[in-house]
Structures are given as C-alpha cells and as structure tokens.
Design a protein around this motif. Structure first.
Motif, PDB file in Angstrom:
ATOM      1  N   SER A   1       0.830  -1.215   0.000  1.00  0.00           N
ATOM      2  CA  SER A   1       0.000   0.000   0.000  1.00  0.00           C
ATOM      3  C   SER A   1       0.857   1.254   0.000  1.00  0.00           C
ATOM      4  CB  SER A   1      -0.944  -0.005   1.211  1.00  0.00           C
ATOM      5  OG  SER A   1      -1.890  -1.042   1.107  1.00  0.00           O
ATOM      6  N   GLU A   2       1.926   1.250   0.786  1.00  0.00           N
ATOM      7  CA  GLU A   2       2.812   2.418   0.821  1.00  0.00           C
ATOM      8  C   GLU A   2       3.543   2.595  -0.500  1.00  0.00           C
ATOM      9  OE1 GLU A   2       6.497   4.302   3.479  1.00  0.00           O
ATOM     10  OE2 GLU A   2       5.379   2.555   4.202  1.00  0.00           O
ATOM     11  N   ILE A   3       3.921   1.484  -1.112  1.00  0.00           N
ATOM     12  CA  ILE A   3       4.611   1.561  -2.399  1.00  0.00           C
ATOM     13  C   ILE A   3       3.692   2.120  -3.474  1.00  0.00           C
ATOM     14  CG2 ILE A   3       5.601   0.178  -4.270  1.00  0.00           C
ATOM     15  CD1 ILE A   3       7.534   0.620  -1.979  1.00  0.00           C
ATOM     16  N   VAL A   4       2.450   1.668  -3.535  1.00  0.00           N
ATOM     17  CA  VAL A   4       1.562   2.181  -4.586  1.00  0.00           C
ATOM     18  C   VAL A   4       1.181   3.635  -4.315  1.00  0.00           C
ATOM     19  CG1 VAL A   4       0.692  -0.120  -5.145  1.00  0.00           C
ATOM     20  CG2 VAL A   4      -0.595   1.316  -3.567  1.00  0.00           C
ATOM     21  N   ASP A   5       1.111   4.039  -3.036  1.00  0.00           N
ATOM     22  CA  ASP A   5       0.888   5.460  -2.738  1.00  0.00           C
ATOM     23  C   ASP A   5       2.035   6.290  -3.311  1.00  0.00           C
ATOM     24  OD1 ASP A   5      -1.486   4.994  -1.430  1.00  0.00           O
ATOM     25  OD2 ASP A   5      -0.621   5.080   0.592  1.00  0.00           O
ATOM     26  N   PHE A   6       3.239   5.791  -3.157  1.00  0.00           N
ATOM     27  CA  PHE A   6       4.419   6.482  -3.692  1.00  0.00           C
ATOM     28  C   PHE A   6       4.357   6.547  -5.210  1.00  0.00           C
ATOM     29  CE2 PHE A   6       8.818   6.051  -5.342  1.00  0.00           C
ATOM     30  CZ  PHE A   6       9.324   7.274  -4.931  1.00  0.00           C
ATOM     31  N   CYS A   7       3.969   5.437  -5.842  1.00  0.00           N
ATOM     32  CA  CYS A   7       3.863   5.414  -7.309  1.00  0.00           C
ATOM     33  C   CYS A   7       2.796   6.392  -7.794  1.00  0.00           C
ATOM     34  CB  CYS A   7       3.537   4.001  -7.783  1.00  0.00           C
ATOM     35  SG  CYS A   7       4.864   2.807  -7.517  1.00  0.00           S
ATOM     36  N   ASN A   8       1.702   6.476  -7.070  1.00  0.00           N
ATOM     37  CA  ASN A   8       0.652   7.432  -7.434  1.00  0.00           C
ATOM     38  C   ASN A   8       1.158   8.870  -7.312  1.00  0.00           C
ATOM     39  OD1 ASN A   8      -1.294   5.481  -8.037  1.00  0.00           O
ATOM     40  ND2 ASN A   8      -2.067   5.399  -5.945  1.00  0.00           N
ATOM     41  N   GLU A   9       1.956   9.135  -6.300  1.00  0.00           N
ATOM     42  CA  GLU A   9       2.526  10.469  -6.133  1.00  0.00           C
ATOM     43  C   GLU A   9       3.494  10.795  -7.267  1.00  0.00           C
ATOM     44  OE1 GLU A   9       4.374  10.529  -2.318  1.00  0.00           O
ATOM     45  OE2 GLU A   9       2.485  10.320  -1.221  1.00  0.00           O
ATOM     46  N   LEU A  10       4.268   9.784  -7.693  1.00  0.00           N
ATOM     47  CA  LEU A  10       5.198   9.990  -8.804  1.00  0.00           C
ATOM     48  C   LEU A  10       4.467  10.212 -10.119  1.00  0.00           C
ATOM     49  CD1 LEU A  10       8.094   7.372  -8.361  1.00  0.00           C
ATOM     50  CD2 LEU A  10       8.219   9.857  -8.081  1.00  0.00           C
ATOM     51  N   GLY A  11       3.262   9.669 -10.213  1.00  0.00           N
ATOM     52  CA  GLY A  11       2.500   9.785 -11.444  1.00  0.00           C
ATOM     53  C   GLY A  11       2.951   8.837 -12.531  1.00  0.00           C
ATOM     54  N   ILE A  12       3.528   7.687 -12.130  1.00  0.00           N
ATOM     55  CA  ILE A  12       4.023   6.736 -13.122  1.00  0.00           C
ATOM     56  C   ILE A  12       2.983   5.649 -13.393  1.00  0.00           C
ATOM     57  CG2 ILE A  12       6.404   7.116 -12.408  1.00  0.00           C
ATOM     58  CD1 ILE A  12       6.294   4.402 -10.970  1.00  0.00           C
ATOM     59  N   PHE A  13       3.149   4.947 -14.508  1.00  0.00           N
ATOM     60  CA  PHE A  13       2.325   3.781 -14.802  1.00  0.00           C
ATOM     61  C   PHE A  13       2.987   2.571 -14.157  1.00  0.00           C
ATOM     62  CE2 PHE A  13       1.285   6.605 -18.385  1.00  0.00           C
ATOM     63  CZ  PHE A  13      -0.100   6.632 -18.245  1.00  0.00           C
ATOM     64  N   TYR A  14       2.249   1.892 -13.300  1.00  0.00           N
ATOM     65  CA  TYR A  14       2.820   0.753 -12.594  1.00  0.00           C
ATOM     66  C   TYR A  14       1.800  -0.381 -12.535  1.00  0.00           C
ATOM     67  CZ  TYR A  14      -0.054   2.319  -8.680  1.00  0.00           C
ATOM     68  OH  TYR A  14      -1.123   2.671  -7.906  1.00  0.00           O
ATOM     69  N   ILE A  15       2.303  -1.576 -12.272  1.00  0.00           N
ATOM     70  CA  ILE A  15       1.471  -2.776 -12.208  1.00  0.00           C
ATOM     71  C   ILE A  15       1.580  -3.363 -10.804  1.00  0.00           C
ATOM     72  CG2 ILE A  15       1.062  -5.095 -13.156  1.00  0.00           C
ATOM     73  CD1 ILE A  15       2.606  -4.139 -15.675  1.00  0.00           C
ATOM     74  N   ALA A  16       0.444  -3.785 -10.256  1.00  0.00           N
ATOM     75  CA  ALA A  16       0.425  -4.471  -8.967  1.00  0.00           C
ATOM     76  C   ALA A  16      -0.220  -5.838  -9.145  1.00  0.00           C
ATOM     77  CB  ALA A  16      -0.347  -3.661  -7.928  1.00  0.00           C
TER      78      ALA A  16
END
Length: 283
Positions: free
Chosen positions: A63-78
C-alpha cells in the motif's frame, strides 16, 4: 529475419525481482529503486503485490509503495492473486493489475494452493470488478513451456489458460518461462501459434535465464511478432516453487542487445549499470 523499430520493456524488478528475498528490503530503498527506474525511461514498472504479507513478507508494504507510485504519477502494475487482494488494490487506486495462473496444475497448486480450474473461476469473478473500475488487466501464464514437476507443458495446456483470460477481457497476456528451461525453437513455435489462434491479443514475453537462453528466446519471440518483454534490473528474481530456477533476464542485458540492433526502447541505457548495482546491493 524481422526486427521491429521499437520494443517495450516492462521492468518487473521491484516486485518479481525482490519478492522472494528473505531479508526485508527497506521500503525507502524500494522507492529509490522505483524512482531511478522511472527516471531512466521505463513507461511501466511492476512495483508491488497485494498477496497476504504472511505468505510474501517482502510485499507487506504494498500500500505504501503504490501510494508512492501514485505520487510519482508513473504507470505501474500491482499483482493481485485473489479477490481480497484485488479489493485492497482498488482501495489503493491501482490502475494496472496482474493476475496469474499456471499452465501446470502441479505448479499452480504449489504456488497458490488452487487447481487451474479453481484459479480461472476466481479470475472470472475478478475481471468484471476490475473492468467496472476502469482497471487495465494483465494475465500471467506461468510455466508456459515446461514445469519442474510435470516436465513438458503442452500447447493445449497453455491455450486453456489463455482462452479463459481472453474470454474475460484481459488487456495483455504475459507468457512465462518461469523455470527458465525454454529454448528458442519452442518459444518461436508456441508464440506463433498463440498469435495465430488469438490475433487480437497482446502478448508479452517473460523469460528467466536458468539455461542461459533468455536473450536467444527474446529474439525468437520477436521473430514470432512479440514486441513487449518483462525484464528485471540486475537479473533479480526467481520462484520459490520452481526448484533450480534462477532470476529473470537482466534488463540491462536486454536493452544493450536491442540497442545494438538499432531497436529503440526509450530507455537511457547509460543509467542501467548504476541502477543494477544498486538493486543487487539490496538483496
């Protein structure tokens, strides 16, 4: 031979590369790795898994990692192995999700304690929920060439899983040489057949390098018409339920090979050596 002008590299190191490490990698270090990869030009990065933390402690900070990815604004896969994991991912506002099913029944049962049919049935329930939330869905087909428990995996076994994913509306399918024992001939033949049988489906190659054939297998996949590949920085990874298998094919090696052939990846090759060194230092 056919060589495309460009290939997409999906970096899976922060999830697939780190998930099996027994020593917990600090969340802040994971964030640094993800940010450095994003700054190097990767358009998509697999960063987290919402598997139960008791099963995969390394992914307890999803959850903390995806919050960080959302802040970065990158496209990521979980990764979401079941409905409960999907619910957690949706609550975290994940926009690209992956589910996985093994083409080998023995591997699937050892990996997620379900038969193939049970896994496909749960996926059938998960896909409409994800689609209703506007989520991009990736399907992983594990052990798509051979299995350490069952030996050779037939095309029909792979097609069964692919067919179900396609019927459920998967946006792309990653075909995995999970134990790293495939060779260029079977890779070319299998992916050619899949593209013939499912012409409207986007396929991704996912190769481990146990036999040292991963780069050759990528070339064979390119000849079959595949232009998307999962790779892991520093060659990190492996699977605890695939005895003897080694890590994923190294991102830096794949990019080096493709650029040498004038195939564009959009990735800053000169940055990868330093990132690979940093990633290897985490494990």
């Amino acid at each position: 031979m056919h060589f495309p002008s460009s290939v997409e590299i999906i970096e899976v190191g922060p999830r697939d590369g780190l998930q099996n490490e027994k020593k917990f990698v600090a969340t802040e270090d994971k964030k640094v790795l993800i940010q450095r990869l994003a700054e190097s030009g990767f358009q998509r990065i697999e960063t987290a898994s919402f598997v139960h933390p008791k099963i995969v402690p390394q992914m307890a900070d999803a959850s903390e990692i995806v919050d960080f990815c959302n802040e970065l604004g990158i496209f990521y896969i979980a990764l979401t192995p079941n409905k409960k994991a999907l619910e957690r991912a949706l609550e975290a506002n994940v926009k690209q999700i992956a589910v996985f099913v093994g083409a080998s029944n023995t591997f699937n049962e050892k990996n997620i304690r379900r038969t193939i049919d049970e896994s496909l049935a749960e996926c059938k329930e998960m896909f409409p929920i994800a689609k209703a939330n506007g989520v991009f869905m990736r399907g992983y087909v594990s052990m798509a060439f051979s299995c350490p428990y069952e030996g050779a995996v037939s095309y029909e076994q792979v097609k069964k899983v692919v067919s179900s994913f396609v019927e459920n509306g998967a946006d792309e399918l990653s075909i995995g040489d999970t134990n790293g024992r495939a060779n260029p001939r079977i890779v070319y033949d299998r992916l050619t057949r899949l593209k013939e049988d499912f012409p409207d489906t986007t396929f991704v190659g996912h190769f481990h390098d146990t036999s040292g054939f991963a780069l050759a297998n990528i070339l064979a996949a390119i000849q079959a018409g595949v232009t998307k590949f999962d790779t892991s920085i520093g060659g990190l990874g492996g699977c605890p339920f695939s005895p003897g298998s080694t890590g994923n094919v190294a991102t830096e090696k794949v990019v080096e090979m493709l650029h040498a052939m004038n195939i564009n990846t959009g990735i800053a090759q000169e940055r990868l050596a330093g990132i690979a060194e940093f990633a290897k230092g985490l494990v």
